[in-house]
Design a protein around this motif. Structure first.
Motif, short mmCIF file in Angstrom:
data_model
loop_
_atom_site.label_atom_id
_atom_site.label_comp_id
_atom_site.label_asym_id
_atom_site.label_seq_id
_atom_site.Cartn_x
_atom_site.Cartn_y
_atom_site.Cartn_z
N SER A 67 0.83 -1.21 0.00
CA SER A 67 0.00 0.00 0.00
C SER A 67 0.86 1.25 0.00
O SER A 67 0.55 2.24 -0.70
N LEU A 68 1.95 1.25 0.75
CA LEU A 68 2.87 2.40 0.75
C LEU A 68 3.53 2.55 -0.62
O LEU A 68 3.59 3.66 -1.17
N ILE A 69 4.00 1.45 -1.18
CA ILE A 69 4.68 1.50 -2.47
C ILE A 69 3.74 2.00 -3.56
O ILE A 69 4.10 2.86 -4.38
N ARG A 70 2.52 1.51 -3.58
CA ARG A 70 1.56 1.94 -4.61
C ARG A 70 1.17 3.41 -4.43
O ARG A 70 0.86 4.10 -5.41
N SER A 71 1.19 3.90 -3.20
CA SER A 71 0.83 5.30 -2.96
C SER A 71 1.88 6.27 -3.46
O SER A 71 1.61 7.46 -3.59
N ARG A 72 3.07 5.78 -3.76
CA ARG A 72 4.17 6.65 -4.17
C ARG A 72 4.34 6.73 -5.69
O ARG A 72 5.31 7.27 -6.18
N THR A 73 3.40 6.16 -6.44
CA THR A 73 3.50 6.21 -7.89
C THR A 73 2.14 6.44 -8.50
O THR A 73 1.11 6.02 -7.95
N SER A 74 2.11 7.13 -9.64
CA SER A 74 0.86 7.37 -10.36
C SER A 74 0.56 6.23 -11.33
O SER A 74 -0.51 6.21 -11.95
N ILE A 75 1.48 5.30 -11.46
CA ILE A 75 1.29 4.18 -12.39
C ILE A 75 0.51 3.08 -11.70
O ILE A 75 0.84 2.67 -10.58
N ASP A 76 -0.51 2.58 -12.36
CA ASP A 76 -1.40 1.58 -11.77
C ASP A 76 -0.69 0.22 -11.75
O ASP A 76 -0.42 -0.36 -12.80
N ARG A 77 -0.40 -0.26 -10.56
CA ARG A 77 0.29 -1.54 -10.41
C ARG A 77 -0.52 -2.46 -9.50
O ARG A 77 -0.95 -2.06 -8.44
N LYS A 78 -0.68 -3.72 -9.93
CA LYS A 78 -1.41 -4.69 -9.13
C LYS A 78 -0.56 -5.17 -7.97
O LYS A 78 0.66 -5.34 -8.10
N GLU A 79 -1.22 -5.43 -6.86
CA GLU A 79 -0.50 -5.93 -5.69
C GLU A 79 0.16 -7.27 -5.98
O GLU A 79 1.33 -7.49 -5.65
N ASP A 80 -0.57 -8.19 -6.61
CA ASP A 80 -0.02 -9.51 -6.88
C ASP A 80 1.18 -9.44 -7.81
O ASP A 80 2.14 -10.21 -7.66
N THR A 81 1.14 -8.52 -8.78
CA THR A 81 2.28 -8.38 -9.68
C THR A 81 3.51 -7.90 -8.93
O THR A 81 4.61 -8.45 -9.09
N LEU A 82 3.35 -6.90 -8.08
CA LEU A 82 4.49 -6.39 -7.32
C LEU A 82 5.12 -7.48 -6.46
O LEU A 82 6.34 -7.57 -6.35
N LEU A 83 4.29 -8.33 -5.88
CA LEU A 83 4.82 -9.37 -5.00
C LEU A 83 5.48 -10.51 -5.77
O LEU A 83 6.25 -11.28 -5.20
N ARG A 84 5.19 -10.63 -7.06
CA ARG A 84 5.84 -11.66 -7.88
C ARG A 84 7.20 -11.19 -8.41
O ARG A 84 8.04 -12.00 -8.78
N LEU A 85 7.38 -9.88 -8.48
CA LEU A 85 8.60 -9.34 -9.09
C LEU A 85 9.79 -9.42 -8.14
O LEU A 85 9.63 -9.31 -6.92
N PRO A 86 11.00 -9.58 -8.68
CA PRO A 86 12.19 -9.40 -7.84
C PRO A 86 12.19 -8.00 -7.25
O PRO A 86 11.93 -7.02 -7.96
N SER A 87 12.47 -7.88 -5.97
CA SER A 87 12.39 -6.58 -5.30
C SER A 87 13.54 -6.40 -4.34
O SER A 87 14.17 -7.37 -3.89
N LEU A 88 13.79 -5.15 -4.00
CA LEU A 88 14.78 -4.80 -2.99
C LEU A 88 14.20 -3.66 -2.17
O LEU A 88 13.89 -2.59 -2.70
N VAL A 89 14.00 -3.90 -0.89
CA VAL A 89 13.45 -2.91 0.01
C VAL A 89 14.49 -2.58 1.07
O VAL A 89 15.15 -3.48 1.60
N VAL A 90 14.68 -1.30 1.33
CA VAL A 90 15.59 -0.85 2.37
C VAL A 90 14.77 -0.45 3.58
O VAL A 90 13.85 0.39 3.47
N ARG A 91 15.07 -1.04 4.72
CA ARG A 91 14.37 -0.71 5.96
C ARG A 91 15.38 -0.14 6.95
O ARG A 91 16.47 -0.66 7.10
N ARG A 92 14.98 0.92 7.60
CA ARG A 92 15.81 1.46 8.67
C ARG A 92 15.50 0.71 9.95
O ARG A 92 14.33 0.56 10.33
N ILE A 93 16.53 0.24 10.61
CA ILE A 93 16.35 -0.46 11.88
C ILE A 93 16.58 0.54 12.99
O ILE A 93 17.70 0.97 13.26
N SER A 94 15.50 0.96 13.64
CA SER A 94 15.60 1.94 14.71
C SER A 94 16.09 1.27 15.99
O SER A 94 15.73 0.12 16.28
#
Length: 448
Positions: free
Chosen positions: A307-334
């Motif tokens: 939901s956060l990722i989709r909110s940052r783009t104007s391009i219509d992307r399906k949730e299932d498609t995003l989860l099938r794609l190779p991805s790299l997410v950076v998380r800050r460890i507080s």
């Protein structure tokens, strides 16, 4: 005087299969990097779970060349002999059930002759394509589009969870369409419309196809060390690629408006309706003169991130498609709160552990269905720190080989998006040709 008549044009052979034949794969590999988008889409379909659907069609149009066809060229005309030896074909990947996402990719061998001037050609054609060759290539493209029209007339199974239908029945969204091919299709009377996310005042939007050699991408560990002023430290050097990697870095985080970024919005700054790359330049923010030491974790995108990722783009992307794609997410460890604080006393050890290991993403990137770098984004407080370059390099180094062994990475960058172009240049990218996305009206294809 040689009065030998020209041989008749060989007939077109059109293959429509759910998987690519060895002959087609060999042909596409022999025309890299120009054939890269179609080849990558085919590779994704065959190598990734859910990459293909019952609506998948792989179209391959070529001529039924006679083995003796080349001997008809006049012996004293070297150009004619060279042109006769070139075997032109069109290849396409079609899946109408993917709407509203990209439904088709198409490649024709004519594209090899029209790269940008900046492109370092791996080979140089012996001669320009003749008008006869161009006409043959046009005929191949029309044969493929006619087949797409026929398929669009058939009942189409919908992909899981997709209830949306296109506004017009016989249209197809073609992605990464080479500008040379688009212009030739327009001249043949093919009707096209711009995508829905292009503003009314903009006639058309173009992208540059930026290509990378994986072996030339900056070294990931070295990039982190530079960005952290030599204070980067990598944990889990021997970890498998799919496991989380933790990096400790010193970053001069921005502070403005009581610690909140004064950016006009995520991914803004280029004026592009489709910009979701994350502008690396931060204007008006102040940098803390004392760098803050933080830990970041590299991870995959999870369902709760979508939901956060989709909110940052104007391009219509399906949730299932995003989860099938190779991805790299950076998380800050507080860091966990000190034990003396009420919050820490009231939290269980498990809750504290979860808080530390499940932070909100601060940056991310994907490789798309066609293998190109996609949805590269850095949250505003973390821009200008080199994270975009770092994750762009890392995701291509890690995942291009999942598609195929050729070592070609790619990114489609809007021509107005100078910030993202700068990111591409900084990691050894070069713009090779111009392309766009087009909604093609298949009903405008003429009947032979």
């Amino acid at each position: 005087m040689n009065t030998q008549p020209r041989p008749p044009t060989p007939k077109i052979i059109l293959h429509d299969t759910p998987t690519a034949s060895p002959a087609l794969l060999e042909a596409l590999n022999s025309h890299l990097p120009f054939s890269l988008p179609v080849l990558r889409r085919i590779q994704f379909a065959s190598k990734f779970p859910g990459g293909s659907t019952p609506s998948t069609h792989i179209l391959y149009a070529t001529y039924d060349y006679d083995e003796n066809h080349d001997t008809h060229a006049e012996e004293n005309d070297a150009t004619t002999k060279t042109n006769a030896k070139r075997k032109h074909f069109t290849a396409a990947y079609l899946d109408l059930s993917r709407y509203p996402e990209t439904q088709a990719w198409i490649y024709n061998t004519l594209e090899d002759f029209y790269p940008d001037k900046t492109a370092p050609l791996p080979f140089k054609p012996e001669s320009e394509p003749s008008e006869e060759e161009k006409a043959k290539s046009d005929a191949l493209n029309m044969a493929v589009l006619r087949r797409m029209y026929e398929i669009s007339c058939e009942p189409q199974p919908q992909s899981a969870g997709n209830t949306r239908k296109p506004q017009h029945k016989h249209t197809v969204l073609i992605g990464s369409l080479h500008e040379t091919i688009r212009q030739r299709l327009l001249k043949m009377g093919i009707k096209m419309f711009k995508t829905s996310n292009i503003p009314p005042e903009v006639e058309w939007e173009f992208c540059g196809k930026w290509l990378f050699r994986v072996e030339e991408l900056p070294d990931f560990a070295a990039s982190v060390s530079r960005n952290g002023n030599g204070n980067g430290k990598r944990a889990g050097e021997g970890a498998a690629r799919d496991e989380c990697e933790v990096m400790e870095m010193e970053l001069p985080l921005c502070r403005a408006n009581n610690g909140h970024s004064n950016s006009n919005g995520p991914g803004t700054g280029t004026g592009n309706s489709n910009d979701d790359t994350g502008n690396e330049n931060i204007k008006g923010d102040e940098r803390d003169p004392q760098p803050t030491k933080i830990q970041i974790k590299f991870d995959k995108a999870r369902r709760e991130d979508v939901s956060l990722i989709r909110s940052r783009t104007s391009i219509d992307r399906k949730e299932d498609t995003l989860l099938r794609l190779p991805s790299l997410v950076v998380r800050r460890i507080s860091p966990l709160p000190p034990p003396s604080t009420p919050r820490a006393e009231n939290n269980t050890a498990e809750e504290q552990k979860e808080t530390k290991e499940e932070p909100t993403p601060i940056a991310w990137a994907f490789t798309a269905l066609d293998g190109s770098l996609m949805t590269l984004h850095v949250e505003p407080p973390y821009r200008g720190l080199g994270l975009a370059k770092l994750i762009a390099s890392k995701i291509m180094k890690d995942h291009i080989k999942d598609y195929g062994p050729d070592g070609w990475g790619a990114a489609d960058v809007f021509v107005q998006n100078t910030q993202s172009q700068g990111v591409c240049r900084s990691i050894s990218g070069i713009k090779w040709w111009t392309l766009s996305w087009a909604v093609v009206d298949l009903a405008s294809v003429s009947v032979p």
